[in-house]
Enzyme design. Structure first.
Site: not given
Length: 464
Positions: A368, A376, A415
């Site tokens: 993070y 996020h 991600k």
């Protein structure tokens, strides 16, 4: 192999707090001769590192987002208040927990069973709980004795009573968040708690002398690993009527609660037409007989970073401080992959990322920017320890199928999948790995894994 393209972290839409500091230590402009370097205190309990002090919990989480509350999703801010009741009585403007009468009766039942397990007879338990849970019409609290308390519970008065508690919102928490109001056996819950976090109801020192006339302190007796206040055998005076289990760390936040109860409205007694008394819902202040304290649980990597890299944490085991080398060995025994995961954790923390456990996405770490409240996670990280020739026993040997699956999961949650290779010299022995100084010889290589999309590649080639 193409060069990876950096993608900016995705900021969260709603941010409810300000960024304070990346570490819980003074540095940079905040560092000066008058700035105190605070050493935090933690304990090794059941192979977990626990922080109990409320001030330490707040600083460690707000400055660097280390650890998580044992009763919370992340930030240790659980409360026993019923959300519906808080919204219903929002005009009260109070910080005291508001619970239902059913939940309060459940707490009494838990306290009764817990005291019986400590050898109290039924009559003594009944008398203690009856006195302790009386409605408080005039609770002359030590921290605010001049405040009167009326049946109507004026909102301004309640706010004054709990002004000190407002500064500490996470010191005293209830294990059950209110999802179920059924009475459960407290012995089952106590077994699930960490050592030292077992609920200790009814703090003897906090007894209101207007409710119980306590004229002398209770005799303190050792009972197992906890400090238990038990009445002595034989005749007892009024100072010994409370066989109460004392909490190690008392806090005002949940010692008093507001219970929504249905009471008879005396003002409408004469207006009752059919002989039935009119009822009305009111908030009644009572002592909470069964309280559970929330603590901060640090991962082994977080705890060792605070000890080794920052030097701001002392970890104790059975009241004895553990040295850095001892912690390295103990953590490696508790978690066989600790050395590998910590080296990667140390590397990413040093670069400004906030690493968190990536178990929910099938990886070792999540990275993070600043912290989970602001952004996020940008990367899901898989960690491997290899030698100079990228050889060695892999922690997670992937097949093409499992690697493609993990890559798709990472993409679906926005991600990027990162393979972090820790490269140690081929000449490094296992003896050298028994000390954290081995990190000085280890190199780190990051590989971003992205899925190849044929249609996208063709469009890129056409543009060229």
């Amino acid at each position: 192999m193409a060069e990876a393209v950096f993608h900016a972290p995705k900021r969260k839409r709603r941010v409810y707090e300000n960024y304070e500091s990346p570490f819980p230590i003074p540095f940079g402009q905040n560092c000066g001769p008058k700035k105190e370097f605070k050493i935090f205190h933690a304990e090794m309990i059941n192979n977990n590192v626990i922080v109990r002090n409320a001030e330490d919990i707040e600083l460690l989480y707000s400055k660097g987002y280390f650890g998580k509350g044992i009763l919370s999703r992340s930030r240790p801010n659980f409360t026993i208040s019923e959300p519906k009741l808080v919204a219903k009585w929002k005009d009260m403007k109070t910080n005291m927990p508001i619970i239902t009468s059913k939940k309060y009766q459940r707490n009494i039942e838990w306290a009764r069973k817990l005291m019986q397990r400590h050898g109290q007879d039924e009559s003594t338990v009944h008398r203690i709980l009856e006195d302790y849970t009386k409605p408080l019409e005039h609770p002359c609290l030590q921290r605010n004795k001049e405040v009167p308390f009326h049946d109507e519970l004026n909102s301004e008065i309640v706010s004054k009573m709990e002004a000190a508690a407002d500064r500490r919102k996470l010191s005293v928490m209830n294990r059950d968040s209110g999802e179920s109001d059924d009475v459960e056996d407290p012995s089952k819950q106590a077994d699930c708690l960490q050592e030292g976090s077992e609920p200790f109801p009814l703090t003897a020192d906090s007894l209101d002398k207007h409710v119980l006339e306590v004229t002398a302190p209770l005799p303190q007796v050792r009972c197992g690993k906890q400090d238990v206040l038990l009445p002595q055998c034989g005749p007892q005076d009024s100072s010994q009527r409370a066989g109460l289990i004392s909490a190690r760390e008392t806090g005002p936040h949940d010692e008093y609660v507001l219970v929504e109860e249905v009471v008879c409205d005396l003002s409408e007694r004469e207006d009752a037409s059919n002989g039935e008394l009119a009822t009305k819902e009111r908030l009644i202040c009572r002592r909470n007989p069964y309280r559970i304290f929330e603590y901060l649980q640090l991962s082994l990597e977080e705890a060792f970073f605070l000890v080794y890299a920052l030097g701001c944490l002392s970890i104790y085991y059975e009241k004895e401080p553990l040295t850095i080398v001892k912690l390295w060995k103990v953590f490696s025994t508790v978690q066989p992959t600790f050395r590998t995961t910590y080296i990667a954790y140390h590397y990413f923390r040093s670069k400004g990322w906030v690493p968190k456990v990536g178990l929910k996405y099938g990886t070792d770490l999540l990275l993070y920017r600043k912290g989970p409240p602001f952004y996020h996670a940008s990367y899901s990280v898989i960690i491997e320890l290899v030698n100079d020739h990228f050889e060695g026993p892999l922690r997670r040997p992937f097949s093409w199928k499992s690697l493609a699956t993990l890559s798709r999961v990472s993409v679906n949650v926005s991600k990027e999948l990162m393979l972090c290779y820790l490269i140690k010299p081929s000449t490094m022995t296992d003896k050298e790995m028994e000390s954290p100084e081995c990190m000085k010889k280890i190199k780190v290589q990051e590989v971003i894994l992205s899925r190849w999309v044929s249609s996208r590649e063709r469009s890129d080639q056409d543009e060229l």
